[in-house]
Design an enzyme around this catalytic site. Structure first.
Site, PDB file in Angstrom:
ATOM      1  N   ASN A 213       0.870  -1.174   0.000  1.00  0.00           N
ATOM      2  CA  ASN A 213       0.000   0.000   0.000  1.00  0.00           C
ATOM      3  C   ASN A 213       0.905   1.222   0.000  1.00  0.00           C
ATOM      4  O   ASN A 213       1.505   1.550   1.014  1.00  0.00           O
ATOM      5  CB  ASN A 213      -0.900  -0.034   1.245  1.00  0.00           C
ATOM      6  CG  ASN A 213      -1.749   1.220   1.370  1.00  0.00           C
ATOM      7  OD1 ASN A 213      -1.772   2.073   0.476  1.00  0.00           O
ATOM      8  ND2 ASN A 213      -2.466   1.336   2.486  1.00  0.00           N
TER       9      ASN A 213
ATOM     10  N   LYS B 153       0.153   4.250  -0.330  1.00  0.00           N
ATOM     11  CA  LYS B 153      -0.475   5.428   0.287  1.00  0.00           C
ATOM     12  C   LYS B 153      -0.252   6.680  -0.589  1.00  0.00           C
ATOM     13  O   LYS B 153      -0.243   6.574  -1.816  1.00  0.00           O
ATOM     14  CB  LYS B 153       0.030   5.601   1.725  1.00  0.00           C
ATOM     15  CG  LYS B 153      -0.204   4.316   2.559  1.00  0.00           C
ATOM     16  CD  LYS B 153       0.005   4.481   4.026  1.00  0.00           C
ATOM     17  CE  LYS B 153      -0.259   3.147   4.715  1.00  0.00           C
ATOM     18  NZ  LYS B 153      -0.128   3.207   6.171  1.00  0.00           N
TER      19      LYS B 153
ATOM     20  N   HIS C 185      -9.624   1.443   4.998  1.00  0.00           N
ATOM     21  CA  HIS C 185      -8.343   1.612   5.688  1.00  0.00           C
ATOM     22  C   HIS C 185      -8.538   2.540   6.892  1.00  0.00           C
ATOM     23  O   HIS C 185      -9.294   3.511   6.824  1.00  0.00           O
ATOM     24  CB  HIS C 185      -7.286   2.181   4.735  1.00  0.00           C
ATOM     25  CG  HIS C 185      -5.906   2.067   5.312  1.00  0.00           C
ATOM     26  ND1 HIS C 185      -5.436   2.941   6.263  1.00  0.00           N
ATOM     27  CD2 HIS C 185      -4.931   1.160   5.117  1.00  0.00           C
ATOM     28  CE1 HIS C 185      -4.215   2.571   6.617  1.00  0.00           C
ATOM     29  NE2 HIS C 185      -3.881   1.487   5.942  1.00  0.00           N
TER      30      HIS C 185
ATOM     31  N   GLU D 145      -6.793   4.820   8.085  1.00  0.00           N
ATOM     32  CA  GLU D 145      -6.486   6.239   7.851  1.00  0.00           C
ATOM     33  C   GLU D 145      -7.707   6.951   7.273  1.00  0.00           C
ATOM     34  O   GLU D 145      -7.959   8.119   7.575  1.00  0.00           O
ATOM     35  CB  GLU D 145      -5.260   6.362   6.932  1.00  0.00           C
ATOM     36  CG  GLU D 145      -3.977   6.007   7.668  1.00  0.00           C
ATOM     37  CD  GLU D 145      -2.869   5.448   6.792  1.00  0.00           C
ATOM     38  OE1 GLU D 145      -2.989   5.469   5.560  1.00  0.00           O
ATOM     39  OE2 GLU D 145      -1.873   4.969   7.380  1.00  0.00           O
TER      40      GLU D 145
ATOM     41  N   GLU E 241      -5.608  -4.911  10.555  1.00  0.00           N
ATOM     42  CA  GLU E 241      -4.588  -3.872  10.737  1.00  0.00           C
ATOM     43  C   GLU E 241      -4.836  -3.143  12.055  1.00  0.00           C
ATOM     44  O   GLU E 241      -5.606  -2.167  12.092  1.00  0.00           O
ATOM     45  CB  GLU E 241      -4.646  -2.859   9.589  1.00  0.00           C
ATOM     46  CG  GLU E 241      -4.325  -3.436   8.231  1.00  0.00           C
ATOM     47  CD  GLU E 241      -3.705  -2.397   7.313  1.00  0.00           C
ATOM     48  OE1 GLU E 241      -2.596  -2.637   6.833  1.00  0.00           O
ATOM     49  OE2 GLU E 241      -4.315  -1.326   7.101  1.00  0.00           O
TER      50      GLU E 241
ATOM     51  N   GLY F 244       2.403   2.285  10.958  1.00  0.00           N
ATOM     52  CA  GLY F 244       3.331   3.396  10.853  1.00  0.00           C
ATOM     53  C   GLY F 244       4.045   3.723  12.154  1.00  0.00           C
ATOM     54  O   GLY F 244       4.679   4.773  12.274  1.00  0.00           O
TER      55      GLY F 244
ATOM     56  N   SER G 189       3.256  -2.221  10.366  1.00  0.00           N
ATOM     57  CA  SER G 189       4.710  -2.298  10.556  1.00  0.00           C
ATOM     58  C   SER G 189       5.291  -3.660  10.179  1.00  0.00           C
ATOM     59  O   SER G 189       6.190  -4.177  10.856  1.00  0.00           O
ATOM     60  CB  SER G 189       5.092  -1.922  11.992  1.00  0.00           C
ATOM     61  OG  SER G 189       4.699  -0.588  12.275  1.00  0.00           O
TER      62      SER G 189
HETATM   63  P1  13P Z   1       2.940   0.385   7.757  1.00  0.00           P
HETATM   64  O1  13P Z   1       3.428  -0.916   7.178  1.00  0.00           O
HETATM   65  O2  13P Z   1       3.678   1.572   7.295  1.00  0.00           O
HETATM   66  O3  13P Z   1       2.802   0.296   9.248  1.00  0.00           O
HETATM   67  O4  13P Z   1       1.440   0.590   7.199  1.00  0.00           O
HETATM   68  C1  13P Z   1       0.557  -0.462   7.260  1.00  0.00           C
HETATM   69  C2  13P Z   1      -0.660  -0.123   6.491  1.00  0.00           C
HETATM   70  O5  13P Z   1      -1.371   0.791   6.823  1.00  0.00           O
HETATM   71  C3  13P Z   1      -0.930  -0.897   5.277  1.00  0.00           C
HETATM   72  O6  13P Z   1      -2.188  -0.623   4.774  1.00  0.00           O
END
Ligand code: 13P
Length: 251
Positions: free
Chosen positions: A9, A11, A96, A98, A168, A174, A213
């Site tokens: 992903n 982002k 997601h 976010e 997740e 992150g 992560s």
């Molecule tokens: P990270 O791997 O940067 O923690 O992000 C995970 C994520 O949100 C994947 O959709």
């Protein structure tokens, strides 16, 4: 036997030059990844076409990070599932954390997006996960099962034959604080057990991938767990060598 799946992903990262460089490195190394592992990449909308053009003949599958829940219509600034499918997109992330947090997406809206993805021939990757407060408050199970139930109620259990679930935990995204394999496995198992109450066959077949992560140095241990069918990878998917290493850990 469920096939492993690793999805990057990307982002809201990258310009055309960076995306091209990353992709070329991924394509040239993809032969090192086991045939038994599916691999997807989800660039931003504006880079989907660029990526699609370069992916031809490679094992990488194109995914998007979101879609609008409506069919093609007058909704300024949005992207319909039919447009994604037409472009060659096959996976689409929905829900997601976010987007749940920053854009206030509700479980209901996310369920509508899941429907729209399936109507348009896309495989949704449904993200669910608890916050740190919810984990510390002891409500992880009711949170993730609650998120899942809204989607199951909307589309029915059979539709989950073509849904990928991504667990997740928000506190792991992150932050560098990966869930331990035991913590992740526990939630993956309870999600699968919950689905099994509705259909044992669907529960056995559905792929539940872990995100939060995931790195080259923890992927193997995570993917070894019985109910972890791969990973949804954020930051580490922007580094070709590390992402390839993660994909190799799944094989
Ligand atoms: P990270 O791997 O940067 O923690 O992000 C995970 C994520 O949100 C994947 O959709």
């Amino acid at each position: 036997m469920r096939r492993k799946l690793v999805v990057g992903n990307w982002k809201m990262h990258g310009n055309r030059a960076q995306v091209t460089e990353l992709l070329q490195e991924l394509i040239s190394s993809a032969t090192q990844i086991s045939q038994g592992v599916d691999v997807g990449v989800c660039p931003s909308f504006v880079h989907l076409g660029l990526v699609k053009d370069q992916l031809a003949g490679s094992k990488l599958i194109l995914g998007a990070q979101d879609l609008n829940e409506q069919p093609e219509s007058a909704v300024t600034g949005e992207v319909a599932g039919s447009m994604l499918f037409d472009l060659g997109v096959r996976y689409v992330i929905v829900g997601h954390s976010e987007r749940r947090e920053k854009l206030k997406e509700s479980d209901d809206l996310i369920a509508d997006k899941l429907v729209s993805a399936q109507v348009n021939g896309l495989t949704p990757i449904l993200c669910i996960g608890e916050s740190l407060e919810q984990r510390q408050g002891g409500v992880t199970e009711e949170t993730v099962v609650g998120q899942l139930n809204v989607a199951v109620d909307k589309v029915g259990i059979r539709a989950f034959n073509d849904v990928i679930i991504a667990y997740e935990p928000v506190w792991a995204i992150g932050t560098g604080h990966t869930a331990t394999p035991e913590q992740a496995q526990e939630v993956h198992r309870l999600l699968r057990d919950h689905l099994a109450e509705l259909s044992a066959a669907v529960a056995e077949a559905v792929r539940i991938i872990y995100g939060g992560s995931v790195k080259a140095d923890n992927a193997k241990e995570l993917f070894r767990s019985a109910d972890i069918d791969g990973g949804l990878v954020g930051a580490a998917s922007l580094k070709a060598e590390e992402f390839i290493s993660i994909c190799k850990s799944a094989g």
